[in-house]
Design an enzyme around this catalytic site. Structure first.
Site: not given
Length: 316
Positions: A275, A256
C-alpha cells in the site's frame, strides 16, 4: 481563540509546521496517547491518514468537533454519514494521488506481464541462466480494460495508450472519452489486462468474485491499486490455482498487513506492494500540505477549497 487539532497519524514536517503556526496540535498515535489527549483537551478538528479511524465513538468524545480530515483521497476510515449527520465538515484531497497511483499501476502491470520480479530475483541469486527459461510478454498491442474511470482511471488509460494498448472501460456512467464504453462483462471478456479503479462502498465490495473472474480471458492479468476488498480473495486464489487467470498484482489487500491473505501473497503469480503507491516523497508532501491548508482555512474562518469538502452538500 486558537482551535485544537488532533493528529491520529504523522504528517510531513512542512505540513506540521503550518498546522502549528495556526492551531494547537495534539496527538493520538496510540490508545494511551489518544485517551490522555481526549481527557484533557476540547478537540475541534481531527486529521488522519490511512489507518486512524474517525468513527462515531471518537466523534462522541469530541462534542465540539468541526472538521474530520484525511490526508488522502479515499474515506474508508472516516464515518462520513455520521459526520454529515452532525454537520461536521469532512475534508480530503481529491485527485491529489492520481498521477502517482497511475504510475504505480503501470509499474505493476509491467512487472507482472514481463515477469520482472522473478527475473531480478534470479539474477540476484547469480542465476543468469534464468534467461533460457524466461517467459513473459509486453503491453504493446494488448487490450486494457479499466473498471472505474475517475481521475486515476483516466490517467491509467492515457498511460496504457502511450504503451500501445487498446483501452476500453466500464464505469457507473459513460464519459466523453476517446475509449470504448462497455458493460463490465464485456470489459472482462475482452481485456488482456483488467485494472481496478473503483471506490470502495457497499456496491463495490467484492465486485470481482468467482463469476467475474470466470468471465476473464485464461491468460488475462488483474491489477488492483484501489481497495483490497473489491476482490473476493478466496475466489481469486482459486482462479490462480486453476490457471483461469494468469496473474494478479496489487498495492492493496483487505487485511493489511496480510494475515488471511498470506497464501495469496505468496502465490508465484502474484505481486503485492505494501500500500505504498501514494508514498512517494512528492505526493506524500503534496497530500499533507493540501489537506492541512484546507483544515486551517476551515478553522480560521477563511473557508477551504469547496472541492476539498467531501460532504459539502450534506452540511449546508
Amino acid at each position: 481563540m486558537r482551535k485544537n487539532v488532533l493528529l491520529l497519524e504523522t504528517i510531513t514536517d512542512e505540513a506540521l509546521a503550518v498546522l502549528r503556526e495556526h492551531v494547537n496540535v495534539f496527538t493520538g498515535y496510540n490508545d494511551t496517547d489518544l485517551k490522555e489527549t481526549l481527557d484533557k483537551e476540547d478537540i475541534h478538528a481531527i486529521i488522519t491518514r490511512g489507518k486512524g479511524q474517525i468513527n462515531k465513538p471518537l466523534m462522541d468524545a469530541c462534542p465540539h468537533l468541526e472538521v474530520a480530515a484525511r490526508c488522502g483521497v479515499g474515506l474508508d476510515n472516516v464515518d462520513v454519514a455520521e459526520a454529515s449527520a452532525r454537520k461536521i465538515m469532512v475534508i480530503n484531497a481529491p485527485g491529489s494521488n492520481a498521477a502517482t497511483i497511475a504510475e504505480h499501476t503501470l509499474a505493476l502491470m509491467l512487472m507482472l506481464i514481463r515477469n520482472m520480479y522473478g527475473s531480478v530475483a534470479q539474477v540476484k541469486q547469480d542465476n543468469w541462466g534464468w534467461r533460457n527459461q524466461y517467459a513473459g510478454d509486453e503491453l504493446n498491442g494488448k487490450t486494457l480494460g479499466i473498471l472505474g474511470m475517475g481521475n486515476i482511471g483516466k490517467r491509467v488509460a492515457r498511460l496504457g495508450e502511450a504503451f500501445g494498448m487498446e483501452v476500453c472501460y466500464w464505469s457507473k456512467s459513460a464519459s466523453d472519452l476517446p475509449y470504448q464504453f462497455l458493460s463490465m462483462e464485456a470489459v472482462l471478456q475482452t481485456s488482456d489486462v483488467v485494472s481496478l479503479h473503483l471506490p470502495f462502498n457497499n456496491e463495490t465490495n467484492g465486485i470481482i468474485g468467482a463469476a467475474q473472474l470466470g468471465q476473464m480471458k485464461a491468460g488475462a492479468l488483474l491489477v488492483n491499486t484501489a481497495r483490497g476488498a473489491l476482490v473476493d480473495h478466496a475466489a481469486l486464489l482459486t482462479a490462480l490455482k486453476e490457471k483461469r487467470i494468469a496473474g494478479y498484482a496489487a498495492d492493496v489487500l483487505p487485511d493489511e498487513p496480510p494475515v488471511q491473505s498470506l497464501e495469496l501473497v505468496h502465490h508465484p503469480k502474484v505481486i503485492v506492494t505494501p500500500h505504498s503507491g501514494s508514498l512517494t516523497a512528492t505526493t506524500y508532501k503534496h497530500i499533507c500540505m493540501v489537506t492541512i491548508n484546507n483544515v486551517v482555512a476551515a478553522l480560521t474562518g477563511k473557508g477551504p477549497d469547496p472541492k476539498s469538502i467531501y460532504n459539502r452538500h450534506a452540511i449546508q
